[in-house]
Design a protein around this motif. Structure first.
Motif, PDB file in Angstrom:
ATOM      1  N   ILE A  15     -16.241 -28.192   0.859  1.00  0.00           N
ATOM      2  CA  ILE A  15     -16.965 -28.998   1.759  1.00  0.00           C
ATOM      3  C   ILE A  15     -16.100 -30.477   1.918  1.00  0.00           C
ATOM      4  CG2 ILE A  15     -18.919 -30.519   2.494  1.00  0.00           C
ATOM      5  CD1 ILE A  15     -20.597 -28.342   1.141  1.00  0.00           C
ATOM      6  N   ILE A  16     -15.711 -30.844   0.721  1.00  0.00           N
ATOM      7  CA  ILE A  16     -14.993 -32.080   0.914  1.00  0.00           C
ATOM      8  C   ILE A  16     -13.595 -31.955   1.175  1.00  0.00           C
ATOM      9  CG2 ILE A  16     -13.905 -33.734  -0.999  1.00  0.00           C
ATOM     10  CD1 ILE A  16     -16.196 -33.340  -2.815  1.00  0.00           C
ATOM     11  N   ARG A  17     -12.904 -30.513   0.822  1.00  0.00           N
ATOM     12  CA  ARG A  17     -11.751 -30.416   1.531  1.00  0.00           C
ATOM     13  C   ARG A  17     -11.912 -30.107   2.874  1.00  0.00           C
ATOM     14  NH1 ARG A  17      -9.117 -24.294   1.409  1.00  0.00           N
ATOM     15  NH2 ARG A  17      -7.212 -24.575   1.863  1.00  0.00           N
ATOM     16  N   SER A  18     -12.839 -29.670   3.402  1.00  0.00           N
ATOM     17  CA  SER A  18     -12.854 -29.432   5.031  1.00  0.00           C
ATOM     18  C   SER A  18     -12.937 -30.835   5.798  1.00  0.00           C
ATOM     19  CB  SER A  18     -14.062 -28.730   5.577  1.00  0.00           C
ATOM     20  OG  SER A  18     -14.047 -27.545   4.697  1.00  0.00           O
ATOM     21  N   ILE A  19     -13.630 -31.733   4.994  1.00  0.00           N
ATOM     22  CA  ILE A  19     -14.042 -33.181   5.475  1.00  0.00           C
ATOM     23  C   ILE A  19     -12.502 -33.881   5.571  1.00  0.00           C
ATOM     24  CG2 ILE A  19     -15.149 -35.257   5.428  1.00  0.00           C
ATOM     25  CD1 ILE A  19     -17.596 -33.711   4.883  1.00  0.00           C
ATOM     26  N   THR A  20     -11.933 -33.774   4.324  1.00  0.00           N
ATOM     27  CA  THR A  20     -10.669 -34.555   4.334  1.00  0.00           C
ATOM     28  C   THR A  20      -9.775 -34.027   5.082  1.00  0.00           C
ATOM     29  OG1 THR A  20     -11.340 -34.909   1.988  1.00  0.00           O
ATOM     30  CG2 THR A  20      -9.338 -35.463   2.475  1.00  0.00           C
ATOM     31  N   GLY A  21      -9.428 -32.893   5.124  1.00  0.00           N
ATOM     32  CA  GLY A  21      -8.288 -32.070   6.150  1.00  0.00           C
ATOM     33  C   GLY A  21      -8.710 -32.598   7.461  1.00  0.00           C
ATOM     34  N   ARG A  22      -9.914 -32.401   7.978  1.00  0.00           N
ATOM     35  CA  ARG A  22     -10.050 -32.751   9.142  1.00  0.00           C
ATOM     36  C   ARG A  22      -9.599 -34.453   9.741  1.00  0.00           C
ATOM     37  NH1 ARG A  22     -13.395 -29.815  13.007  1.00  0.00           N
ATOM     38  NH2 ARG A  22     -13.546 -27.538  12.274  1.00  0.00           N
ATOM     39  N   ALA A  23     -10.084 -35.344   8.293  1.00  0.00           N
ATOM     40  CA  ALA A  23      -9.822 -36.733   8.611  1.00  0.00           C
ATOM     41  C   ALA A  23      -8.246 -36.723   8.628  1.00  0.00           C
ATOM     42  CB  ALA A  23     -10.350 -37.639   7.656  1.00  0.00           C
ATOM     43  N   SER A  24      -7.416 -35.904   7.893  1.00  0.00           N
ATOM     44  CA  SER A  24      -6.199 -36.026   7.893  1.00  0.00           C
ATOM     45  C   SER A  24      -5.436 -35.799   9.045  1.00  0.00           C
ATOM     46  CB  SER A  24      -5.410 -35.317   6.691  1.00  0.00           C
ATOM     47  OG  SER A  24      -6.066 -35.834   5.298  1.00  0.00           O
ATOM     48  N   ASP A  25      -5.675 -34.927   9.775  1.00  0.00           N
ATOM     49  CA  ASP A  25      -5.272 -34.351  11.050  1.00  0.00           C
ATOM     50  C   ASP A  25      -5.803 -34.938  12.296  1.00  0.00           C
ATOM     51  OD1 ASP A  25      -7.367 -32.905  11.557  1.00  0.00           O
ATOM     52  OD2 ASP A  25      -6.580 -30.923  10.659  1.00  0.00           O
ATOM     53  N   GLY A  26      -6.858 -35.761  11.979  1.00  0.00           N
ATOM     54  CA  GLY A  26      -7.490 -36.529  13.142  1.00  0.00           C
ATOM     55  C   GLY A  26      -8.539 -35.598  13.784  1.00  0.00           C
ATOM     56  N   THR A  27      -8.886 -34.656  13.456  1.00  0.00           N
ATOM     57  CA  THR A  27      -9.954 -33.637  14.423  1.00  0.00           C
ATOM     58  C   THR A  27     -11.381 -33.962  13.637  1.00  0.00           C
ATOM     59  OG1 THR A  27      -9.509 -32.018  12.614  1.00  0.00           O
ATOM     60  CG2 THR A  27      -8.187 -32.045  14.725  1.00  0.00           C
ATOM     61  N   LEU A  28     -11.545 -34.885  12.779  1.00  0.00           N
ATOM     62  CA  LEU A  28     -13.131 -34.998  12.007  1.00  0.00           C
ATOM     63  C   LEU A  28     -13.809 -35.677  13.187  1.00  0.00           C
ATOM     64  CD1 LEU A  28     -14.730 -34.729   9.491  1.00  0.00           C
ATOM     65  CD2 LEU A  28     -13.726 -37.158   9.272  1.00  0.00           C
ATOM     66  N   THR A  29     -14.869 -35.064  13.406  1.00  0.00           N
ATOM     67  CA  THR A  29     -15.832 -35.680  14.268  1.00  0.00           C
ATOM     68  C   THR A  29     -17.235 -35.829  13.621  1.00  0.00           C
ATOM     69  OG1 THR A  29     -16.727 -33.222  14.938  1.00  0.00           O
ATOM     70  CG2 THR A  29     -14.943 -34.265  16.263  1.00  0.00           C
ATOM     71  N   LEU A  30     -17.932 -36.847  14.206  1.00  0.00           N
ATOM     72  CA  LEU A  30     -19.496 -36.885  13.657  1.00  0.00           C
ATOM     73  C   LEU A  30     -20.450 -35.773  13.528  1.00  0.00           C
ATOM     74  CD1 LEU A  30     -21.251 -39.267  12.664  1.00  0.00           C
ATOM     75  CD2 LEU A  30     -22.103 -39.541  14.890  1.00  0.00           C
ATOM     76  N   SER A  31     -20.379 -34.948  14.619  1.00  0.00           N
ATOM     77  CA  SER A  31     -20.928 -33.612  14.353  1.00  0.00           C
ATOM     78  C   SER A  31     -20.683 -32.559  13.296  1.00  0.00           C
ATOM     79  CB  SER A  31     -20.775 -32.888  15.660  1.00  0.00           C
ATOM     80  OG  SER A  31     -19.473 -32.325  15.960  1.00  0.00           O
ATOM     81  N   PHE A  32     -19.350 -32.512  13.002  1.00  0.00           N
ATOM     82  CA  PHE A  32     -18.766 -31.764  11.765  1.00  0.00           C
ATOM     83  C   PHE A  32     -19.522 -32.435  10.553  1.00  0.00           C
ATOM     84  CE2 PHE A  32     -15.711 -30.572   8.522  1.00  0.00           C
ATOM     85  CZ  PHE A  32     -15.853 -29.288   8.722  1.00  0.00           C
ATOM     86  N   ILE A  33     -19.361 -33.715  10.492  1.00  0.00           N
ATOM     87  CA  ILE A  33     -19.825 -34.273   9.224  1.00  0.00           C
ATOM     88  C   ILE A  33     -21.385 -33.957   8.883  1.00  0.00           C
ATOM     89  CG2 ILE A  33     -20.352 -36.517   8.370  1.00  0.00           C
ATOM     90  CD1 ILE A  33     -17.719 -37.543   9.445  1.00  0.00           C
TER      91      ILE A  33
END
Length: 263
Positions: A15-33
């Motif tokens: 879970i941490i990896r998924s959030i960090t990975g999306r944050a790194s490539d700019g695809t992290l969204t509030l809904s995903f969190i």
């Protein structure tokens, strides 16, 4: 339930990896969190229920085992010869029927559970990490056999100390029983000081054995914690070098930290 607790604990790094990975490539969204948060809450609810069942049902099962063993032991004692009782102190028998039986039952329901959890964690963690970075995973898991070798010697000494402790508590029980059963004789001959001196010797011997026992126990836990630190160092230093060379992403490296703690 042990499987549920193990899997739930090992899914947190993903879970941490998924959030960090999306944050790194700019695809992290509030809904995903939010989705990841709900998933983790569900995992924690399952973990809490499983832990409750394991602690409750496991100890109840242990108590049932202890009850059956104490019944069988008492029945066996009824069939033993007079010679056995002439050569055996009753205090030692009482120690076997109380504290020793409790230790056996704790082992009987905790040991399979702990081995199952440890084995499951090792297998799942290895499968997860080997698909992230093979060299770093092999470096981490190569330390486990070394840790086992280093702790075996300390564990053997600790086991001997525990055995000495159980024998000595049996001697103390036997001495107390003899003194209390013969209390009229002791008082008649004014031997209270002698009995106290005998008890103090046995009690101090027990204290010395307990110190030895805790010395080896501390050594065992210190060795395990030293290898915990070694795994963290491997993740920080070697993982940092791999990340610097582009062999592993920052998100993937974060997955190693919680897993190295739960090994």
């Amino acid at each position: 339930c042990a499987a549920f607790t193990s899997v739930g604990e090992l899914l947190l790094p993903l879970i941490i990896r998924s959030i960090t990975g999306r944050a790194s490539d700019g695809t992290l969204t509030l809904s995903f969190i939010g989705i990841m948060g709900v998933v983790y809450i569900i995992l924690r609810i399952i973990d809490t229920a499983a832990q409750y069942f394991m602690n409750n049902r496991g100890h109840v099962m242990g108590a049932a085992i202890e009850t059956d063993m104490r019944r069988d032991l008492f029945s066996h004692l009824q069939r033993l010869s007079f010679k056995f009782y002439d050569e055996t102190k009753v205090g030692q028998i009482m120690a076997r029927m109380t504290s020793d039986l409790f230790d056996i039952t704790e082992f009987s329901h905790h040991c399979p559970e702990e081995f199952f959890i440890a084995g499951l964690k090792i297998i799942i963690a290895f499968v997860i990490l080997i698909n992230i970075n093979i060299p770093l995973t092999l470096i981490m898991f190569a330390q486990i056999p070394l840790m086992i070798i280093c702790t075996v010697n300390v564990r053997i000494k600790m086991r001997r100390a525990f055995k000495m402790s159980r024998n000595q508590i049996g001697e103390i029980n036997a001495g107390v029983e003899d003194s209390l059963l013969g209390v009229r004789v002791v008082k008649s001959f004014a031997n209270e000081a002698i009995e106290s001196k005998k008890f103090d010797k046995g009690n101090n011997d027990f204290y010395d054995i307990k110190k030895l026992q805790y010395k080896y126990m501390a050594g065992f836990h210190a060795t395990v914690r030293a290898f915990d630190a070694l795994m963290y160092i491997s993740v920080v230093v070697i993982g940092g070098i791999f990340m610097l060379r582009g062999s592993i992403s920052p998100a993937d490296l974060t997955a190693y930290v919680p897993v190295s703690y739960t090994h």
